[in-house]
Design a protein around this motif. Structure first.
Motif, mmCIF file in Angstrom:
data_model
loop_
_atom_site.group_PDB
_atom_site.id
_atom_site.type_symbol
_atom_site.label_atom_id
_atom_site.label_comp_id
_atom_site.label_asym_id
_atom_site.label_seq_id
_atom_site.Cartn_x
_atom_site.Cartn_y
_atom_site.Cartn_z
ATOM 1 N N ILE A 142 0.775 6.893 -3.883
ATOM 2 C CA ILE A 142 -0.194 7.828 -3.322
ATOM 3 C C ILE A 142 -1.479 7.524 -3.528
ATOM 4 N N ARG A 143 -1.809 6.759 -4.584
ATOM 5 C CA ARG A 143 -3.353 6.411 -4.835
ATOM 6 C C ARG A 143 -3.603 5.218 -3.719
ATOM 7 N N ARG A 144 -2.671 4.191 -3.893
ATOM 8 C CA ARG A 144 -2.968 3.121 -2.645
ATOM 9 C C ARG A 144 -2.663 3.559 -1.356
ATOM 10 N N LEU A 145 -1.886 4.566 -1.202
ATOM 11 C CA LEU A 145 -1.672 5.267 0.327
ATOM 12 C C LEU A 145 -3.004 5.825 0.606
ATOM 13 N N LEU A 146 -3.764 6.470 -0.276
ATOM 14 C CA LEU A 146 -4.860 6.781 0.269
ATOM 15 C C LEU A 146 -6.109 5.942 0.405
ATOM 16 N N GLN A 147 -5.891 4.819 -0.457
ATOM 17 C CA GLN A 147 -7.172 4.070 -0.434
ATOM 18 C C GLN A 147 -6.824 2.900 0.773
ATOM 19 N N THR A 148 -5.555 2.805 1.119
ATOM 20 C CA THR A 148 -5.416 1.535 2.102
ATOM 21 C C THR A 148 -5.316 2.042 3.387
ATOM 22 N N GLU A 196 -5.649 3.924 7.030
ATOM 23 C CA GLU A 196 -6.593 4.537 7.740
ATOM 24 C C GLU A 196 -5.660 5.822 8.509
ATOM 25 N N PRO A 197 -6.462 6.981 8.813
ATOM 26 C CA PRO A 197 -5.772 7.955 9.482
ATOM 27 C C PRO A 197 -5.508 7.739 10.934
ATOM 28 N N GLY A 198 -4.617 8.299 11.519
ATOM 29 C CA GLY A 198 -4.505 8.150 12.921
ATOM 30 C C GLY A 198 -3.017 8.206 13.283
ATOM 31 N N HIS A 199 -2.923 8.854 14.637
ATOM 32 C CA HIS A 199 -1.435 9.416 15.100
ATOM 33 C C HIS A 199 -0.562 8.491 15.024
ATOM 34 N N ASN A 200 -0.804 7.116 15.162
ATOM 35 C CA ASN A 200 0.413 6.332 15.128
ATOM 36 C C ASN A 200 0.713 5.682 13.912
ATOM 37 N N ASN A 201 0.117 6.385 12.884
ATOM 38 C CA ASN A 201 0.358 5.616 11.572
ATOM 39 C C ASN A 201 1.173 6.439 10.778
ATOM 40 N N GLY A 240 0.831 -1.223 0.115
ATOM 41 C CA GLY A 240 -0.099 -0.008 -0.017
ATOM 42 C C GLY A 240 0.805 1.400 -0.018
ATOM 43 N N ALA A 241 2.015 1.236 0.446
ATOM 44 C CA ALA A 241 2.865 2.412 0.643
ATOM 45 C C ALA A 241 3.504 3.032 -0.841
ATOM 46 N N ALA A 242 3.175 2.210 -1.616
ATOM 47 C CA ALA A 242 4.223 2.387 -2.932
ATOM 48 C C ALA A 242 3.575 3.558 -3.718
ATOM 49 N N VAL A 284 8.562 12.405 1.681
ATOM 50 C CA VAL A 284 7.613 12.973 2.900
ATOM 51 C C VAL A 284 7.254 11.735 3.937
ATOM 52 N N SER A 285 7.813 11.969 5.185
ATOM 53 C CA SER A 285 7.104 10.965 6.262
ATOM 54 C C SER A 285 6.260 11.615 7.031
ATOM 55 N N GLY A 286 5.469 11.176 7.357
ATOM 56 C CA GLY A 286 4.694 11.903 8.411
ATOM 57 C C GLY A 286 3.327 10.943 9.051
#
Lengths: 506, 506
Positions: free
Chosen positions: A13-19, A21-26, A9-11, A77-79
């Motif tokens: 931006i489309r997959r990133l947004l699809q897969t 979940e938002p969250g502080h530990n993520n 999923g990380a590879a 960018v990491s975050g």
């Protein structure tokens, strides 16, 4: 098999947004190019894109970090991916770290802002796909390409590769690109050597009728070879770039595999300067054995409607973005996806055109026996309120390979052919039942192209000598289908590197 | 959408056999070509094929009916599908009715029996796919084509169409086909007309550096036009057929979509007469942004192993038939499907070759700094007992676009490149990390190709000016992959219409 990064999923931006979940530990990592930067007093926003989705990823970063960044640069960018309080996006990336991979001189970067014209962008094809519109066109083209293979695979059609280099000119128009090879010296010692247990030399024993006058180039005399090299370099006869894979696809459908499609580049050396013509364009061509014109129209109906429907599902975001500039496109694509397109005969069409012409003149007068002009086709499509097959054209204006209509009312004056006309686009497909009767086909070829052409097409006549079958097929202009679904106005904008008279950039 | 006949089970013999249960009440219709006829006193057997499956359908019919049939004819058979008491097939079609669609003169029909040589069949490409072997090759090619698109779609790679007509010569070998268009008169009134609201004329305002000397053909003076027509017909500069889509694919991967593949025809005008070379062949090329050589090898590993494994599943019958003639092929395909191919450096390979050469001489002595010969590559593949990536070749023998290895032990003497060598096949893929540093790339181009080439490749250098990223890619010879999986020995037999020196049939 290990899970490679391009499958995770990380590879993109489309997959990133699809897969994700938002969250502080993520903590996530996104890589792409900076599309824009907006610096405020306490916070800065960057739009990051890698081209995989219509909407850029909003990155929230400190003004100090943003200070050192340039539009156009490649960054990592990491975050944390969090829900976005702003409007325009559901998620945003709160940057902990931004590293520049490749910098960009913003001052000279040519694809910024919204002011670049389509015409200017065509002069920088290597850069223009970084703009939102061209990127969306690229993704839609990719999606439609992959869907095409998927749909035909599902329907048991074989994917075949018909040749680009050929001595056949299916349409007989003469607007072909000639090809020449460098003048090698033929090496006799090598060309007569067996390479896989059998001799690789050509010509002897070959029964191919169309090559009987030139079949000894591989092992002929020195004099013969010299002549061959002079006329066509590596090959024994002149050749050119294909204008259609139809005849070759027929050879496969008629005896080898009953349903085939070929999808690749075709070439026309016409001096056409319109938004609907390219010198190098893609054609989808299908051939079916044991099939009539009606079967062929049903197939087109099925394919185009399935492709349009599946595209709306698979590329919805891109289409929404493109359609926002041309809202009428949505209706057209919905009509395409619905299928069951109208069918009217050429004769009915001409009648309607003549009636209209009596009241409001066309530029060209319609007349039974002449080709329809673009304005005529558009009138018919508008009259039918959508895509329409115009069928049974006069035999005299169509190529030799089309099946003659023998039953009344035509009695031989028309052929079992049809063009699909789409409002605003023009001719999207052209197809026909093929003349499968040896005597009729031979007569057509001799009459239209002459006796020499009939000798060259002996191989094509063979298909009617040895187990001939009624068959039919069509060709679809892929860039025109892309205009129809994207709402873009020029075929030069739906192909990455357009070639047309005067322009062969890169 | 209605259920068209090409979607139903009755439409091909493959589907018929897959989806129809035997039984007396089950009347089916099969259409195809008669492959053989065997008449006995009380019964006759026909082998019917439509090319969709490796085994023909056995038709049981009366000797009287068989009397009027010829091998090669197209027929329609209706009858009952029943369990077959004979060996060789599970089901047979007990014919109630046989009608001839297209007759065939068996005496002149060229593709009968088992005695036709591969060489003879190559002279009749329009007929040879009616033989079992060539039909199987066609189906495997189709299956592998469709799998390729499916696999890359699943991995989020965009399908892109890189141009066939180009002025770039990626490999710099010079063995290119030249293309010329007929000499049209440029029509100024048309070329300067707006076609879609913007002017279609080219040149003015174009910033493409490589075209700055020839960018005014579309709206220049009469004298300019005449010169353009003389040198290159429709276009403003000479052009040729592509040898690789790599540079164009890089342009898309570096800024537009980070993972792309292009799969289409490429051209080499080499005078090569080997069973591994064609003048027109298919290449699968992939490019990934944000990627290293290792990523690129992982991708090849993943793709080839997935394709081989899925092919064994999807085309098992065809492979079984083909492998029965070359049993060792099974093991090779299993090794391909397993993945995780060996990786050794060029330097290690040369060391092993030199040790072997000291004992048993090669025809060509191996030597660090020289290209590996076919015999060397085969030795290394045999030594590794399977497919092997040979990596980190000397920089001096590789093209300008490859990334220089800077870390020890290479220190600039080698590049981050690799070829995949397959036993019995030779080089299947070639790939590399691309030089993404502007100054290094510029120096390489100037050194290898000269200053003029550097000016022509300004567009390619732009990719390193505006947000450059480390990236890597590979090219795979599709016909060689087909040799690897089918066990056939000559690339001319895994492409429908082969083009090679001396031969461009049809």
């Amino acid at each position: 098999m290990s899970a490679r990064w391009w499958r995770t999923g990380a590879a993109t931006i489309r997959r990133l947004l699809q897969t994700t979940e938002p969250g502080h530990n993520n903590t996530v990592v996104a890589r792409g190019w900076l599309k824009s930067l907006r610096r405020q007093k306490r916070v800065a926003f960057a739009a990051l894109t890698d081209g995989t989705t219509a909407r850029p990823l909003q990155v929230v970063l400190s003004p100090e970090t943003a200070e050192h960044l340039n539009v156009g640069s490649a960054v990592e960018v990491s975050g944390t991916l969090a829900e976005s309080p702003g409007k325009g996006q559901a998620l945003e990336l709160q940057a902990a770290n931004v590293s520049v991979i490749g910098d960009c001189d913003t001052a000279s970067y040519p694809v910024q802002g919204r002011d670049a014209s389509a015409e200017f962008l065509r002069t920088i094809p290597h850069m223009r796909m970084r703009t939102s519109t061209l990127a969306a066109a690229l993704r839609v083209r990719s999606c439609l390409t992959q869907l095409t293979h998927r749909i035909f695979a599902e329907w048991d059609f074989a994917s075949v590769h018909t040749p680009i280099l050929t001595s056949n000119d299916c349409e007989g128009g003469g607007d072909v690109f000639s090809v020449t090879a460098p003048h090698h010296h033929h090496r006799h010692s090598e060309s007569s050597q067996p390479s896989d247990g059998t001799s690789d030399s050509t010509g002897t024993g070959g029964r191919l009728r169309s090559n009987r006058n030139s079949g000894n180039s591989g092992n002929g005399s020195e004099a013969d070879d010299a002549a061959a090299v002079t006329t066509a370099g590596l090959f024994s006869r002149p050749f050119h770039l294909t204008v259609s894979g139809q005849l070759h696809a027929e050879a496969i459908a008629c005896g080898a595999y009953p349903r085939v499609y070929t999808f690749g580049p075709t070439f026309r050396a016409e001096n056409s300067h319109t938004p609907r013509h390219l010198a190098e364009f893609y054609m989808l061509e299908a051939e079916m054995a044991f099939a009539s014109l009606d079967d062929c129209l049903d197939l087109q109906d099925d394919f185009i409607s399935a492709a349009a429907a599946q595209l709306m599902h698979a590329a919805g975001d891109d289409l929404d973005m493109l359609w926002s500039k041309e809202p009428a496109t949505r209706e057209r694509v919905q009509a395409l996806a619905k299928g069951s397109y109208e069918r009217i005969t050429y004769t009915e069409a001409v009648k309607a055109l003549e009636e209209h012409h009596a009241k409001t003149a066309f530029t060209l007068a319609p007349c039974w026996g002449r080709d329809l002009a673009y304005e005529h086709e558009q009138f018919i499509a508008n009259m039918c309120e959508g895509p329409v097959f115009i069928t049974n054209y006069p035999k005299a204006i169509k190529p030799f390979y089309m099946l003659q209509d023998d039953s009344p009312p035509s009695q031989g004056a028309t052929v079992a052919a049809a063009d699909l006309i789409v409002p605003g686009i023009g001719e999207l497909t052209g197809g026909s039942a093929r003349e499968h009767r040896l005597d009729h086909l031979h007569a057509n070829i001799t009459e239209q192209l002459g006796a020499a052409a009939a000798a060259d097409l002996e191989w094509y006549l063979d298909l009617r000598r040895f187990g001939s079958v009624p068959h039919a097929g069509f060709g679809l202009g892929f860039e025109r289908l892309l205009l129809a679904v994207t709402g873009l106005k020029n075929v030069r904008d739906v192909i990455p590197f357009p070639r047309h008279p005067g322009v062969c950039y890169l």
